[in-house]
Design an enzyme around this catalytic site. Sequence first.
Site, PDB file in Angstrom:
ATOM      1  N   HIS A  17       0.840  -1.205   0.000  1.00 32.51           N
ATOM      2  CA  HIS A  17       0.000   0.000   0.000  1.00 32.51           C
ATOM      3  C   HIS A  17       0.874   1.254   0.000  1.00 32.51           C
ATOM      4  O   HIS A  17       0.680   2.166  -0.813  1.00 32.51           O
ATOM      5  CB  HIS A  17      -0.902  -0.024   1.231  1.00 32.51           C
ATOM      6  N   GLU A  18       1.852   1.287   0.899  1.00 38.02           N
ATOM      7  CA  GLU A  18       2.744   2.457   0.988  1.00 38.02           C
ATOM      8  C   GLU A  18       3.627   2.565  -0.245  1.00 38.02           C
ATOM      9  O   GLU A  18       3.966   3.668  -0.680  1.00 38.02           O
ATOM     10  CB  GLU A  18       3.602   2.364   2.252  1.00 38.02           C
ATOM     11  N   HIS A  21       1.863   4.581  -2.860  1.00 36.22           N
ATOM     12  CA  HIS A  21       2.022   6.030  -2.642  1.00 36.22           C
ATOM     13  C   HIS A  21       3.417   6.485  -3.078  1.00 36.22           C
ATOM     14  O   HIS A  21       3.574   7.525  -3.737  1.00 36.22           O
ATOM     15  CB  HIS A  21       1.836   6.352  -1.156  1.00 36.22           C
TER      16      HIS A  21
END
Length: 349
Positions: A17-18, A21
């Site tokens: 998920h990170e 980003h």
Amino acid sequence: MNIILSILILGAIILIHELGHFLMAKVCGIGVVEFSLGMGPRLFSVEMGETRYSIKAFPFGGSCAMLGEDEEADEESAFGNKSVWARIAVVAGGPVFNFILAFFLAMILVGVSGGYTVPEVLGVEEGFPAKEAGLLPGDVITHVNGRSIHSYRDFTTYVFTHPGKELKLTWKREGEDGKKEKLSASVTPVLTENGQQLIGVQFQPGIEPADTLLELMRQSVYEVQFWIRYVFDTFYMMFHGAVSVDDISGPVGIVSTIDQTVDEASQAGAGAVAMTLVNFGVLLSANLGVMNLIPFPALDGGRLFFLFLEALRGKPVDQEKEAMIHTAGMALLLAFMVFILFNDVRKLF
């Protein structure tokens, strides 16, 4: 070992998920101050260019701290100084990467299992609504209340998560001339003595082979779709009182569930354990993607709400007011997380 594996799976999903980003920030020219593997105090870090890459003490998740993300910054590469669409891409990158991970894990799951199930009726029981509606063996259910059905699990899960709801069924039937006709009828499930919601159909147990790459990819999309729908079906059950907050599990409950399920799968060998972990990976990654897109302050969905509002208005919402809303949202989330953690621990004992 099962607990360690569970923590690593959760950590890897959050890290992906990170990473979403992080990569979108790099593509959009936004400065990343630090990208971390794990949480807590740093064990090791190295600076490369403008970014510090860190390994932290607890192997759970990660973080992507961007320049000017939560405060004003004059640098051109600051998050707040990029176009609204660049910022939308960066914020959406995390959930999108979760869906991508879920898709590739689903490809492994479907590929190893060798195929997929179909919602083809094997038999219809006397005295149940399906018989009265005219369903026959060989019929293939395609929709329930407008929702497309791709496997019998789609159907049984919908019935389970919508107790007492009238069902408008649509199915296909092959005629003697080989042509398929579409039929429909409304049925209301019967509540049995053991609490099951049944309409009186049995499904074919066989598996259709996913023998082409296109079919494998399509069935993998359906697998991810199933878990995304399940999140919303769970909300439906909560809002209608079918489940309570006590039935929700946090990290401790998830680790405990994975531990128990892996123990059961281990009796069938290492392959079964691996596929069990892959299945949990699909479930959790799709779940994290959906939950983060909910338009609640402090979540990615909350940030996207303000960014889309900015795109529509042509000017940003006052930064201080938005920060106050996100801070309040974070406080509520932390309080909820503490409650869920307490609930998880209570259930263990």
